[in-house]
Design a protein around this motif. Structure first.
Motif, PDB file in Angstrom:
ATOM      1  N   ARG A  80     -42.859  -4.476  15.744  1.00 48.82           N
ATOM      2  CA  ARG A  80     -43.990  -3.755  15.139  1.00 48.82           C
ATOM      3  C   ARG A  80     -43.828  -2.234  15.272  1.00 48.82           C
ATOM      4  O   ARG A  80     -44.752  -1.496  14.956  1.00 48.82           O
ATOM      5  N   GLN A  81     -42.681  -1.806  15.785  1.00 45.46           N
ATOM      6  CA  GLN A  81     -42.383  -0.388  15.999  1.00 45.46           C
ATOM      7  C   GLN A  81     -43.410   0.284  16.910  1.00 45.46           C
ATOM      8  O   GLN A  81     -43.774   1.438  16.714  1.00 45.46           O
ATOM      9  N   PHE A  82     -43.855  -0.469  17.927  1.00 41.29           N
ATOM     10  CA  PHE A  82     -44.753   0.084  18.931  1.00 41.29           C
ATOM     11  C   PHE A  82     -43.921   0.776  20.011  1.00 41.29           C
ATOM     12  O   PHE A  82     -43.029   0.164  20.605  1.00 41.29           O
ATOM     13  N   ILE A  83     -44.199   2.044  20.279  1.00 40.35           N
ATOM     14  CA  ILE A  83     -43.504   2.779  21.333  1.00 40.35           C
ATOM     15  C   ILE A  83     -44.234   2.524  22.647  1.00 40.35           C
ATOM     16  O   ILE A  83     -45.445   2.740  22.745  1.00 40.35           O
ATOM     17  N   ILE A  84     -43.501   2.074  23.650  1.00 39.71           N
ATOM     18  CA  ILE A  84     -44.147   1.573  24.858  1.00 39.71           C
ATOM     19  C   ILE A  84     -43.541   2.164  26.127  1.00 39.71           C
ATOM     20  O   ILE A  84     -42.475   2.776  26.111  1.00 39.71           O
ATOM     21  N   GLU A  85     -44.254   1.948  27.223  1.00 40.39           N
ATOM     22  CA  GLU A  85     -43.706   2.149  28.561  1.00 40.39           C
ATOM     23  C   GLU A  85     -43.540   0.771  29.194  1.00 40.39           C
ATOM     24  O   GLU A  85     -44.439  -0.075  29.101  1.00 40.39           O
ATOM     25  N   ALA A  86     -42.379   0.529  29.789  1.00 44.53           N
ATOM     26  CA  ALA A  86     -42.053  -0.782  30.352  1.00 44.53           C
ATOM     27  C   ALA A  86     -41.801  -0.653  31.842  1.00 44.53           C
ATOM     28  O   ALA A  86     -41.199   0.321  32.302  1.00 44.53           O
ATOM     29  N   THR A  87     -42.239  -1.649  32.601  1.00 49.05           N
ATOM     30  CA  THR A  87     -42.009  -1.692  34.047  1.00 49.05           C
ATOM     31  C   THR A  87     -41.464  -3.056  34.423  1.00 49.05           C
ATOM     32  O   THR A  87     -41.990  -4.084  33.984  1.00 49.05           O
ATOM     33  N   VAL A  88     -40.411  -3.053  35.228  1.00 49.46           N
ATOM     34  CA  VAL A  88     -39.795  -4.287  35.720  1.00 49.46           C
ATOM     35  C   VAL A  88     -39.803  -4.262  37.240  1.00 49.46           C
ATOM     36  O   VAL A  88     -39.424  -3.260  37.850  1.00 49.46           O
ATOM     37  N   ALA A  89     -40.239  -5.351  37.850  1.00 49.17           N
ATOM     38  CA  ALA A  89     -40.140  -5.535  39.300  1.00 49.17           C
ATOM     39  C   ALA A  89     -39.057  -6.576  39.557  1.00 49.17           C
ATOM     40  O   ALA A  89     -39.170  -7.715  39.108  1.00 49.17           O
ATOM     41  N   ASP A  90     -38.000  -6.175  40.256  1.00 40.32           N
ATOM     42  CA  ASP A  90     -36.830  -7.031  40.401  1.00 40.32           C
ATOM     43  C   ASP A  90     -35.990  -6.504  41.557  1.00 40.32           C
ATOM     44  O   ASP A  90     -35.784  -5.283  41.672  1.00 40.32           O
ATOM     45  N   ALA A  91     -35.503  -7.393  42.408  1.00 39.62           N
ATOM     46  CA  ALA A  91     -34.610  -6.969  43.492  1.00 39.62           C
ATOM     47  C   ALA A  91     -33.288  -6.443  42.959  1.00 39.62           C
ATOM     48  O   ALA A  91     -32.625  -5.635  43.602  1.00 39.62           O
ATOM     49  N   LEU A  92     -32.905  -6.891  41.746  1.00 40.51           N
ATOM     50  CA  LEU A  92     -31.672  -6.464  41.099  1.00 40.51           C
ATOM     51  C   LEU A  92     -32.010  -5.541  39.928  1.00 40.51           C
ATOM     52  O   LEU A  92     -33.162  -5.451  39.508  1.00 40.51           O
ATOM     53  N   ILE A  93     -30.993  -4.870  39.392  1.00 40.63           N
ATOM     54  CA  ILE A  93     -31.134  -4.135  38.143  1.00 40.63           C
ATOM     55  C   ILE A  93     -30.164  -4.773  37.162  1.00 40.63           C
ATOM     56  O   ILE A  93     -28.945  -4.677  37.316  1.00 40.63           O
ATOM     57  N   ASP A  94     -30.699  -5.472  36.167  1.00 38.40           N
ATOM     58  CA  ASP A  94     -29.895  -6.350  35.312  1.00 38.40           C
ATOM     59  C   ASP A  94     -29.198  -5.585  34.190  1.00 38.40           C
ATOM     60  O   ASP A  94     -29.537  -5.713  33.005  1.00 38.40           O
ATOM     61  N   LEU A  95     -28.197  -4.810  34.593  1.00 45.75           N
ATOM     62  CA  LEU A  95     -27.412  -4.000  33.653  1.00 45.75           C
ATOM     63  C   LEU A  95     -25.930  -4.383  33.672  1.00 45.75           C
ATOM     64  O   LEU A  95     -25.082  -3.585  33.308  1.00 45.75           O
ATOM     65  N   GLN A  96     -25.633  -5.606  34.063  1.00 46.62           N
ATOM     66  CA  GLN A  96     -24.238  -6.033  34.199  1.00 46.62           C
ATOM     67  C   GLN A  96     -23.686  -6.510  32.848  1.00 46.62           C
ATOM     68  O   GLN A  96     -23.822  -7.669  32.484  1.00 46.62           O
ATOM     69  N   GLU A  97     -23.028  -5.607  32.139  1.00 42.95           N
ATOM     70  CA  GLU A  97     -22.501  -5.938  30.814  1.00 42.95           C
ATOM     71  C   GLU A  97     -21.472  -7.063  30.853  1.00 42.95           C
ATOM     72  O   GLU A  97     -21.371  -7.873  29.934  1.00 42.95           O
ATOM     73  N   ALA A  98     -20.671  -7.121  31.921  1.00 40.58           N
ATOM     74  CA  ALA A  98     -19.560  -8.072  31.976  1.00 40.58           C
ATOM     75  C   ALA A  98     -19.989  -9.467  32.414  1.00 40.58           C
ATOM     76  O   ALA A  98     -19.190 -10.408  32.333  1.00 40.58           O
ATOM     77  N   SER A  99     -21.207  -9.638  32.856  1.00 43.82           N
ATOM     78  CA  SER A  99     -21.636 -10.934  33.368  1.00 43.82           C
ATOM     79  C   SER A  99     -21.828 -11.933  32.227  1.00 43.82           C
ATOM     80  O   SER A  99     -22.395 -11.601  31.183  1.00 43.82           O
ATOM     81  N   PRO A 100     -21.369 -13.189  32.412  1.00 42.47           N
ATOM     82  CA  PRO A 100     -21.604 -14.208  31.384  1.00 42.47           C
ATOM     83  C   PRO A 100     -23.058 -14.678  31.344  1.00 42.47           C
ATOM     84  O   PRO A 100     -23.470 -15.329  30.383  1.00 42.47           O
ATOM     85  N   ARG A 101     -23.812 -14.341  32.372  1.00 45.11           N
ATOM     86  CA  ARG A 101     -25.216 -14.746  32.429  1.00 45.11           C
ATOM     87  C   ARG A 101     -26.099 -13.696  31.767  1.00 45.11           C
ATOM     88  O   ARG A 101     -26.097 -12.532  32.141  1.00 45.11           O
ATOM     89  N   ARG A 102     -26.875 -14.149  30.801  1.00 46.40           N
ATOM     90  CA  ARG A 102     -27.730 -13.235  30.058  1.00 46.40           C
ATOM     91  C   ARG A 102     -28.780 -12.576  30.948  1.00 46.40           C
ATOM     92  O   ARG A 102     -29.157 -11.421  30.732  1.00 46.40           O
ATOM     93  N   ASP A 103     -29.254 -13.302  31.975  1.00 45.09           N
ATOM     94  CA  ASP A 103     -30.295 -12.735  32.831  1.00 45.09           C
ATOM     95  C   ASP A 103     -29.766 -11.650  33.761  1.00 45.09           C
ATOM     96  O   ASP A 103     -30.544 -11.003  34.459  1.00 45.09           O
ATOM     97  N   HIS A 104     -28.454 -11.418  33.773  1.00 42.17           N
ATOM     98  CA  HIS A 104     -27.877 -10.335  34.574  1.00 42.17           C
ATOM     99  C   HIS A 104     -27.588  -9.073  33.755  1.00 42.17           C
ATOM    100  O   HIS A 104     -27.245  -8.039  34.336  1.00 42.17           O
ATOM    101  N   GLY A 105     -27.724  -9.154  32.423  1.00 38.71           N
ATOM    102  CA  GLY A 105     -27.344  -8.002  31.618  1.00 38.71           C
ATOM    103  C   GLY A 105     -28.268  -7.636  30.488  1.00 38.71           C
ATOM    104  O   GLY A 105     -27.986  -6.707  29.726  1.00 38.71           O
TER     105      GLY A 105
END
Length: 380
Positions: free
Chosen positions: A144-169
């Motif tokens: 809907r082209q809504f500009i937002i502020e997002a907050t994530v609470a997580d022990a990890l930071i899921d920015l692992q591009e090379a991981s085969p698991r989608r929840d890690h990247g």
């Protein structure tokens, strides 16, 4: 509100009788008052609903890869048995998202369900499912082209591009794809020993705010203004320590159950927040359903926060706020304090008011620049 019965194409009903073993809920239990999608011919009246529950048991982005309603339904079993104290907050449960052929179909279906509800001004709680569903949660705004502020609470930071698991990247796509509709991103309660230093450097260069676990626990009240300014909140249950969420834990350290309930309450108090996803719950690993009980109590406090939000005055109603003018050598601004909820706001040079804390006011009163004020200015 627009007709939303087409949402039934993407979701399946939930049986209260099955959830409660063919027993009637008491009229003062959540299960006795929540308007639940139980049959295909009787869809909840969403016009009246303040908070809408949606189950999404999709875990094909995690390990083991599976999908099914067992996790969301286990949370419902516990939530429905809790007592309903907040008669001014109307609840609806629209059932469980149907599994698609693939993971991409699940994201699309989640987007299709959330998007019209967000546009209708509703607050939706997503009972996940693996944490990568946050991407589908975000796409509901992007579509809907809504500009937002997002907050994530997580022990990890899921920015692992090379991981085969989608929840890690998944965060890489969410934060970098173009066009992008995330104005600002906050990450809460990460545990430093699990995070590559370059990830933090990258997020800091983007002027995003990351709060390590120790900082969050040291002064939890400082996180309330963060969530008050958030549209999308995503919480991975791995942010809790093992003793408080044994089915989802990755560490002996983390937030306590009480602290997680406080964060959920802060999220409920937000006038901006429209989606709250709770992810990472694995019912098969949940001995005595203790983690499901934990999530249900977090949801109870989210509802409690919504009751507070319903009492808050609009900022334009200045009679409902105390006004404090600060004029120092380094900062000149106005602070507002709500007479109803005791929460604080501060005015930026552009005259917009942003949420802040009492601590920010004390700093400004002593002619010290609050970090929150500086970070907002940097982003502007």
């Amino acid at each position: 509100m627009a007709d939303l019965t087409h949402l039934q194409d993407f979701i399946e009903p939930v049986s209260k009788n099955w959830l409660n073993d063919d027993q009637e809920y008491e009229a003062v239990q959540i299960g006795g008052v929540i308007d639940t999608y139980e049959t295909e011919t009787l869809f909840p009246d969403l016009d009246k609903a303040d908070i809408i529950l949606l189950g999404v048991g999709e875990e094909r982005g995690s390990f083991p890869p599976r999908t099914g309603p067992e996790g969301p339904n286990a949370i419902r079993r516990e939530l429905y048995n809790l007592y309903y104290w907040h008669t001014d907050v109307h609840l609806a449960d629209i059932g469980n998202l149907l599994p698609g052929k693939g993971l991409g179909d699940a994201y699309t279906a989640l987007t299709e369900v959330l998007s019209p509800l967000i546009s209708a001004g509703k607050t939706i709680v997503i009972l996940g499912g693996s944490h990568d569903l946050t991407y589908g949660q975000y796409q509901a705004y992007a579509s809907r082209q809504f500009i937002i502020e997002a907050t994530v609470a997580d022990a990890l930071i899921d920015l692992q591009e090379a991981s085969p698991r989608r929840d890690h990247g998944f965060l890489m796509d969410m934060l970098t794809e173009q066009p992008n509709y995330i104005k600002h991103y906050n990450h809460l309660a990460f545990q430093s020993y699990y995070v590559h230093p370059q990830m933090l450097e990258t997020l800091d260069k983007l002027r995003f705010d990351c709060y390590r676990l120790g900082r969050v626990r040291e002064n939890l009240e400082e996180i309330e203004p963060v969530l008050r300014h958030t549209d999308l909140f995503s919480l991975d249950m791995n942010v809790l320590r093992a003793g408080d969420a044994p089915a989802t834990a990755i560490s002996p350290n983390g937030l306590s159950g009480e602290e997680a309930c406080t964060l959920a309450r802060y999220a409920g108090m937000s006038s901006r927040l429209s989606t709250f996803g709770i992810y990472g719950y694995k019912v098969a690993a949940d001995k005595n359903l203790m983690t499901a009980k934990q999530i249900s109590q977090m949801l109870w406090y989210f509802i409690d926060g919504r009751a507070v939000k319903n009492r808050e005055a609009d900022l334009k109603d200045r009679e409902s706020f105390w006004e404090f003018h600060i004029a120092g050598a380094d900062i000149e601004t106005i602070f507002l304090k709500s007479k109803k909820t005791q929460r604080w706001w501060m005015q930026l040079p552009g005259k917009d008011f942003v949420p802040c804390s009492h601590h920010d006011y004390l700093l400004a009163s002593n002619n010290e620049m609050p970090e929150r004020w500086l970070r907002h200015q940097e982003r502007l």
